[in-house]
Write a protein that holds these residues in place. Structure first.
Motif, PDB file in Angstrom:
ATOM      1  N   ASN A 131      32.600  41.503  96.335  1.00 42.16           N
ATOM      2  CA  ASN A 131      32.806  42.001  94.969  1.00 42.16           C
ATOM      3  C   ASN A 131      32.270  40.986  93.978  1.00 42.16           C
ATOM      4  O   ASN A 131      32.500  39.786  94.132  1.00 42.16           O
ATOM      5  CB  ASN A 131      34.287  42.252  94.695  1.00 42.16           C
ATOM      6  N   ARG A 132      31.577  41.458  92.946  1.00 42.44           N
ATOM      7  CA  ARG A 132      30.983  40.579  91.944  1.00 42.44           C
ATOM      8  C   ARG A 132      31.646  40.790  90.598  1.00 42.44           C
ATOM      9  O   ARG A 132      31.939  41.914  90.209  1.00 42.44           O
ATOM     10  CB  ARG A 132      29.487  40.843  91.821  1.00 42.44           C
ATOM     11  N   VAL A 169      27.566  33.760  84.040  1.00 40.93           N
ATOM     12  CA  VAL A 169      28.056  33.162  85.278  1.00 40.93           C
ATOM     13  C   VAL A 169      28.708  34.301  86.037  1.00 40.93           C
ATOM     14  O   VAL A 169      29.535  35.038  85.502  1.00 40.93           O
ATOM     15  CB  VAL A 169      29.070  32.028  85.015  1.00 40.93           C
ATOM     16  N   VAL A 170      28.301  34.460  87.288  1.00 37.18           N
ATOM     17  CA  VAL A 170      28.780  35.552  88.123  1.00 37.18           C
ATOM     18  C   VAL A 170      29.500  34.965  89.335  1.00 37.18           C
ATOM     19  O   VAL A 170      29.069  33.953  89.890  1.00 37.18           O
ATOM     20  CB  VAL A 170      27.603  36.440  88.594  1.00 37.18           C
ATOM     21  N   ARG A 171      30.594  35.602  89.728  1.00 34.82           N
ATOM     22  CA  ARG A 171      31.356  35.179  90.903  1.00 34.82           C
ATOM     23  C   ARG A 171      31.313  36.281  91.940  1.00 34.82           C
ATOM     24  O   ARG A 171      31.440  37.456  91.617  1.00 34.82           O
ATOM     25  CB  ARG A 171      32.807  34.920  90.521  1.00 34.82           C
ATOM     26  N   HIS A 210      37.097  26.956  96.501  1.00 30.06           N
ATOM     27  CA  HIS A 210      37.484  28.292  96.938  1.00 30.06           C
ATOM     28  C   HIS A 210      36.307  28.939  97.672  1.00 30.06           C
ATOM     29  O   HIS A 210      35.184  28.450  97.633  1.00 30.06           O
ATOM     30  CB  HIS A 210      37.887  29.157  95.738  1.00 30.06           C
ATOM     31  N   LYS A 211      36.553  30.053  98.305  1.00 29.36           N
ATOM     32  CA  LYS A 211      35.512  30.722  99.077  1.00 29.36           C
ATOM     33  C   LYS A 211      34.573  31.567  98.221  1.00 29.36           C
ATOM     34  O   LYS A 211      33.656  32.166  98.731  1.00 29.36           O
ATOM     35  CB  LYS A 211      36.148  31.599 100.161  1.00 29.36           C
ATOM     36  N   GLN A 212      34.807  31.606  96.909  1.00 30.28           N
ATOM     37  CA  GLN A 212      33.939  32.382  96.029  1.00 30.28           C
ATOM     38  C   GLN A 212      32.611  31.652  95.827  1.00 30.28           C
ATOM     39  O   GLN A 212      32.533  30.436  95.903  1.00 30.28           O
ATOM     40  CB  GLN A 212      34.589  32.617  94.663  1.00 30.28           C
ATOM     41  N   LEU A 213      31.599  32.446  95.563  1.00 32.13           N
ATOM     42  CA  LEU A 213      30.271  31.931  95.273  1.00 32.13           C
ATOM     43  C   LEU A 213      30.001  32.160  93.796  1.00 32.13           C
ATOM     44  O   LEU A 213      30.275  33.244  93.276  1.00 32.13           O
ATOM     45  CB  LEU A 213      29.246  32.688  96.128  1.00 32.13           C
TER      46      LEU A 213
END
Length: 60
Positions: free
Chosen positions: A20-21, A12-14, A45-48
């Motif tokens: 920034n990943r 799982v990657v954010r 949140h604004k993270q993907l």
């Protein structure tokens, strides 16, 4: 897996607002990884978050 180790091929990657990943975690199945990504994504949140498979040679 013949050496007695557990294989966790799903990541799982954010990605944050600045591009920034980060690796969030590793999982044995795509389903487990997707469930975690979905639960994090629901927080608003604004993270993907997304799921990717680790390459055969062990690099992500």
């Amino acid at each position: 897996m013949n050496d007695g180790t557990i294989t966790l091929p799903w990541l799982v990657v954010r990605q944050d607002d600045n591009g920034n990943r980060y690796r969030v975690g590793r999982y044995a199945t795509r389903g487990e990884a997707q469930k975690m990504a979905d639960s994090l994504d629901v927080r608003g949140h604004k993270q993907l978050y997304w799921v990717e498979r680790v390459a055969q040679n062990g690099t992500g």
